[in-house]
Design an enzyme around this catalytic site. Structure first.
Site, PDB file in Angstrom:
ATOM      1  CG  HIS A 193      -1.727  -1.064   1.315  1.00  0.00           C
ATOM      2  ND1 HIS A 193      -1.275  -2.243   1.466  1.00  0.00           N
ATOM      3  CD2 HIS A 193      -3.324  -1.504   1.114  1.00  0.00           C
ATOM      4  CE1 HIS A 193      -2.332  -3.279   1.670  1.00  0.00           C
ATOM      5  NE2 HIS A 193      -3.348  -2.639   1.322  1.00  0.00           N
TER       6      HIS A 193
ATOM      7  CG  HIS B 176      -5.948   1.532  -0.616  1.00  0.00           C
ATOM      8  ND1 HIS B 176      -5.939   2.373   0.852  1.00  0.00           N
ATOM      9  CD2 HIS B 176      -6.194   0.272  -0.277  1.00  0.00           C
ATOM     10  CE1 HIS B 176      -6.135   1.122   1.502  1.00  0.00           C
ATOM     11  NE2 HIS B 176      -6.268  -0.086   0.900  1.00  0.00           N
TER      12      HIS B 176
ATOM     13  CD  GLU C 233     -19.998  -6.187  25.278  1.00  0.00           C
ATOM     14  OE1 GLU C 233     -19.984  -5.217  24.354  1.00  0.00           O
ATOM     15  OE2 GLU C 233     -20.998  -6.152  26.199  1.00  0.00           O
TER      16      GLU C 233
ATOM     17  CG  HIS D 134     -28.265 -13.209  27.783  1.00  0.00           C
ATOM     18  ND1 HIS D 134     -28.969 -12.517  26.798  1.00  0.00           N
ATOM     19  CD2 HIS D 134     -27.862 -12.207  28.545  1.00  0.00           C
ATOM     20  CE1 HIS D 134     -28.843 -11.463  27.116  1.00  0.00           C
ATOM     21  NE2 HIS D 134     -28.132 -10.951  28.174  1.00  0.00           N
TER      22      HIS D 134
HETATM   23  C1  LIG Z   1     -11.331  -4.349  10.158  1.00  0.00           C
HETATM   24  C2  LIG Z   1     -10.715  -4.504   8.786  1.00  0.00           C
HETATM   25  N1  LIG Z   1     -11.784  -4.540   7.740  1.00  0.00           N
HETATM   26  C3  LIG Z   1     -11.443  -4.338   6.460  1.00  0.00           C
HETATM   27  C4  LIG Z   1      -9.924  -4.022   6.170  1.00  0.00           C
HETATM   28  C5  LIG Z   1      -9.505  -4.137   4.529  1.00  0.00           C
HETATM   29  N2  LIG Z   1      -8.993  -2.718   4.325  1.00  0.00           N
HETATM   30  C6  LIG Z   1      -7.616  -2.458   4.325  1.00  0.00           C
HETATM   31  S1  LIG Z   1      -7.461  -0.845   4.153  1.00  0.00           S
HETATM   32  C7  LIG Z   1      -9.121  -0.268   4.216  1.00  0.00           C
HETATM   33  C8  LIG Z   1      -9.697   0.961   3.993  1.00  0.00           C
HETATM   34  C9  LIG Z   1      -8.967   1.812   3.138  1.00  0.00           C
HETATM   35  O1  LIG Z   1      -9.334   3.098   3.551  1.00  0.00           O
HETATM   36  P1  LIG Z   1      -8.519   4.007   4.562  1.00  0.00           P
HETATM   37  O2  LIG Z   1      -8.849   3.370   5.680  1.00  0.00           O
HETATM   38  O3  LIG Z   1      -9.115   5.431   4.237  1.00  0.00           O
HETATM   39  O4  LIG Z   1      -7.157   3.890   3.932  1.00  0.00           O
HETATM   40  P2  LIG Z   1      -6.298   4.790   2.923  1.00  0.00           P
HETATM   41  O5  LIG Z   1      -7.157   4.356   1.602  1.00  0.00           O
HETATM   42  O6  LIG Z   1      -6.333   6.202   3.226  1.00  0.00           O
HETATM   43  O7  LIG Z   1      -5.039   4.414   2.946  1.00  0.00           O
HETATM   44  C10 LIG Z   1      -9.735  -1.781   4.131  1.00  0.00           C
HETATM   45  C11 LIG Z   1     -11.311  -1.800   4.029  1.00  0.00           C
HETATM   46  C12 LIG Z   1      -8.943  -4.047   7.222  1.00  0.00           C
HETATM   47  N3  LIG Z   1      -7.762  -3.580   6.998  1.00  0.00           N
HETATM   48  N4  LIG Z   1      -9.482  -4.064   8.458  1.00  0.00           N
END
Ligand SMILES: Cc1ncc(C[n+]2csc(CCOP(=O)(O)OP(=O)(O)O)c2C)c(N)n1
Length: 660
Positions: free
Chosen positions: A27, A258, A407, A469
């Site tokens: 990334h 990204h 939690e 529960h």
């Molecule tokens: C709990 C979780 N769900 C999904 C992902 C997969 N994932 C990695 S980055 C991302 C989103 C990217 O957007 P952002 O947080 O804005 O990062 P940017 O594009 O700015 O680097 C997702 C959905 C993850 N890493 N963790």
């Protein structure tokens, strides 16, 4: 832009770009966008010593947006951490490289926590900030007084856990917590406007955070915002407007930067645009020297701190050293043994959740590092004892946290406290709500943290609250998680033993599943040995060569004992095995396991939960009594009968197995 600053930031950008390109995976967009913020933080503010990454009073730096891991590795390499060499960076995302796809916690490396699952790092940071306040109160601000900085992304704030953690942080007024929001308005699917229209300022301010918004590419604005945050009485959110993939002519500001390499051609275009005339992984000496100087400042900082530490009296020094090195007090074993003797004398019939409270009450007097809490079920989990004092906003002179009904936040915060060092966190909820905190619990196990989960109401034995529960698949689920000990003690002594093991387990978390209902005392003989540490052990056999072995855990051990009596009356010899921890039993030598399970006997397991997993002990000719549907709403004894979890059913099955 100041040319020195520009070179520093570009060194971070290009190490990230080139590593992702070489690995052909990763990334690049996030490190390119946040290089300016990170550089200002490291250059002017962050107190850290690359020569001693574990210095207890270092500022913590958490990359919650773990997908941008190359940002962290670049910073650690550039500032001179031994843990990361240029070769490691060239090996980004390769087998066993410390520069893994997402940061993986490694002690003494500069990687403070494992991030990747969004929202977790941010929540760990809240735990670290709480830990800092607690330790400051204990040891004084001349020894403990540091900041916790976080880089979090859009995705971090979309996750539910961020609401839980930030709300609690605001409530507790964690002023030493500073979060940079990489506000680039891009996530994987495209613009964040596809899914979010939150007013972030209002959102964060309503939690009780101080909010600032800046241009995340402007050195001065970044510098001033951090400076301002240091005078805040609240946790700080600095929203940094940034451009993802900054510097890329065709991909900046777009989701395409990204999560995939920019491509050779685009990398060349970025080099031209940012005027970086150096080949892949080549950092000119003068720029590397400039970065190393930033790292070296920390050596002096730590020296100053050591002088203060050395002047403290022996007692303070020894206590701080003991707790940060994860050592229990010298008299710990005595405390446990005395408690064991006392219990054996009184042989109480009480719920194991009550037994657990008794252990906490006894050990907490001698373990100031034990910090408890519950997700609003203190009275039910019995996590709060008469020696618990409550941690309150701006007053951390306590040992108990009311996490509220959060939690997931609780589990992520406990991870953060354990990672900070100097604290052993334990926290309670109902076993069923494992479902609400499992992602963080998994990370406790992945990171090997000493976190103790107190999960009470561990079966249909909770009765009237009904199937919503009553945990069914939860024990099986927990047992499937690597590096986690799942305890289900059968009486007061076993509960004490399981707590003892959990407190001595320095490289794994523990779950202690506890009954709501009273259960009888079952320990036959008092020994100095911790019998639960064998995972499973013989309670009683009616003949040296039993025909039937009954293996049970927790509240069902009593059913096995009752069944044994009935079998004896029917001239059937049997053995009862209590199995408080399958993971520890599985680690015993084969001879021990075979001896305990009685290879030549027929086997029946009894546990008020899913039968999944028990087949490994009972074998193909054995039988498992458990539950294969959801629970029922009724008084608990009725439910046990409804599911045939009774000694009569055990006897019937045993007779059938033996053809009698
Ligand atoms: C709990 C979780 N769900 C999904 C992902 C997969 N994932 C990695 S980055 C991302 C989103 C990217 O957007 P952002 O947080 O804005 O990062 P940017 O594009 O700015 O680097 C997702 C959905 C993850 N890493 N963790």
């Amino acid at each position: 832009m100041n040319p020195v600053f520009k070179n520093l930031t570009n060194a971070v950008r290009f190490l990230s770009i080139d590593a992702v390109q070489k690995a052909n995976s990763g990334h690049p967009g996030m490190p390119m966008g946040m290089a300016d913020v990170a550089t200002v933080l490291f250059k002017y503010y962050l107190r850290f010593n690359p020569k001693n990454p574990s210095w207890i009073n270092r500022d913590r730096f958490i990359l919650s947006a773990g997908h941008g891991s190359m940002l962290l590795y670049s910073l650690l390499y550039l500032t001179g951490y031994k843990s990361i060499s240029i070769k490691d960076i060239q090996n980004f995302r390769q087998f066993d490289s410390i520069c893994a796809g997402h940061p993986e916690y490694e002690k003494n490396s500069g990687i403070e926590t494992t991030t990747g699952p969004l929202g977790q790092g941010l929540t760990n940071a809240v735990g670290m900030a709480i830990a800092e306040e607690i330790m400051k109160k204990k040891f004084g601000s001349s020894l403990i007084n540091h900041k916790t900085y976080v880089i979090a992304s859009d995705g971090d704030f979309m996750e539910g856990i961020s609401h839980e953690a930030m709300s609690l942080a605001g409530h507790l007024k964690l002023k030493n917590l500073i979060v940079f929001f990489d506000n680039n308005k891009i996530s994987i699917d495209g613009s964040t406007s596809l899914a979010v229209s939150d007013n972030y300022k209002k959102r964060f301010e309503s939690y009780g955070w101080a909010f600032q918004e800046i241009n995340g590419h402007n050195e001065k604005q970044i510098f001033n915002a951090i400076k301002k945050s240091h005078n805040s009485k609240k946790p700080n959110l600095i929203s940094c407007k940034t451009i993802i993939g900054y510097g890329s002519p065709n991909k900046s500001g777009k989701a395409s930067s990204h999560g995939s390499p920019l491509g050779e051609n685009e990398v060349e275009l970025v080099r031209k645009k940012l005027k970086w005339n150096h080949g892949p992984f080549k950092i000119p000496k003068e720029i590397l020297d400039e970065w190393r100087k930033i790292g070296e400042k920390g050596i002096i900082e730590e020296k100053k701190w050591s002088k203060v530490y050395n002047k403290k009296n022996k007692k303070i020094k020894e206590e701080l050293s003991r707790i940060i090195n994860n050592k229990l007090p010298k008299n710990f074993d005595n405390i446990i043994q005395q408690q064991k003797n006392k219990i054996f004398d009184t042989k109480p019939t009480i719920a194991t959740r009550q037994s657990s409270a008794n252990v906490i009450e006894e050990v907490i007097k001698n373990l100031p590092e034990l910090i408890g809490g519950s997700a609003d079920l203190s009275g039910s989990n019995n996590t709060k004892t008469k020696h618990s004092t409550i941690i309150k906003p701006a007053n951390f002179n306590g040992n108990y946290i009311h996490y509220g009904v959060r939690e997931h936040g609780m589990a992520g915060i406990m991870n953060g406290m354990a990672l900070h060092g100097g604290i052993i966190p334990y926290g309670g909820t109902f076993l069923i709500f494992l479902d609400y905190c499992k992602p963080s619990l998994r990370l406790s196990a992945l990171m090997g943290l000493k976190v103790i989960y107190i999960f009470s109401h561990d079966s249909i034995g909770l009765g009237e609250d009904g199937p919503t529960h009553q945990p069914i698949e939860h024990l099986a689920h927990l047992r499937a998680i690597p590096n986690l000990n799942v305890f289900r003690p059968a009486d007061t002594i076993e509960t004490l033993e399981c707590w003892e093991i959990a407190l001595k387990s320095s490289t794994n978390p523990s779950v202690i599943a506890l009954s709501r209902q009273k259960i009888p005392f079952i320990t036959e003989t008092l020994t100095k040995k911790n019998m639960s540490s064998f995972g499973g052990y013989e309670l009683k056999k009616t003949n040296p060569n039993p025909e039937i072995t009954l293996i049970a855990s927790g509240s069902e051990v009593q059913i096995a004992i009752d069944a044994q009596k009935k079998l004896e009356e029917a001239n059937i010899n049997s053995k009862v095995v209590s199995m408080p921890c399958q993971e520890l039993f599985d680690k015993q030598p084969k001879e021990y396991r075979e001896k305990i399970i009685e290879n030549n006997s027929k086997k029946i397991s009894i546990e008020a939960g899913s039968i999944f997993g028990w087949e490994k002990y009972v074998g193909s000719e054995g039988s498992s009594l458990g539950i294969t549907s959801f629970g029922k709403s009724a008084p608990y004894k009725t439910i046990y009968e409804n599911f045939n979890l009774t000694s009569d059913s055990v006897v019937m099955i045993a007779k059938k197995m033996l053809g009698k």
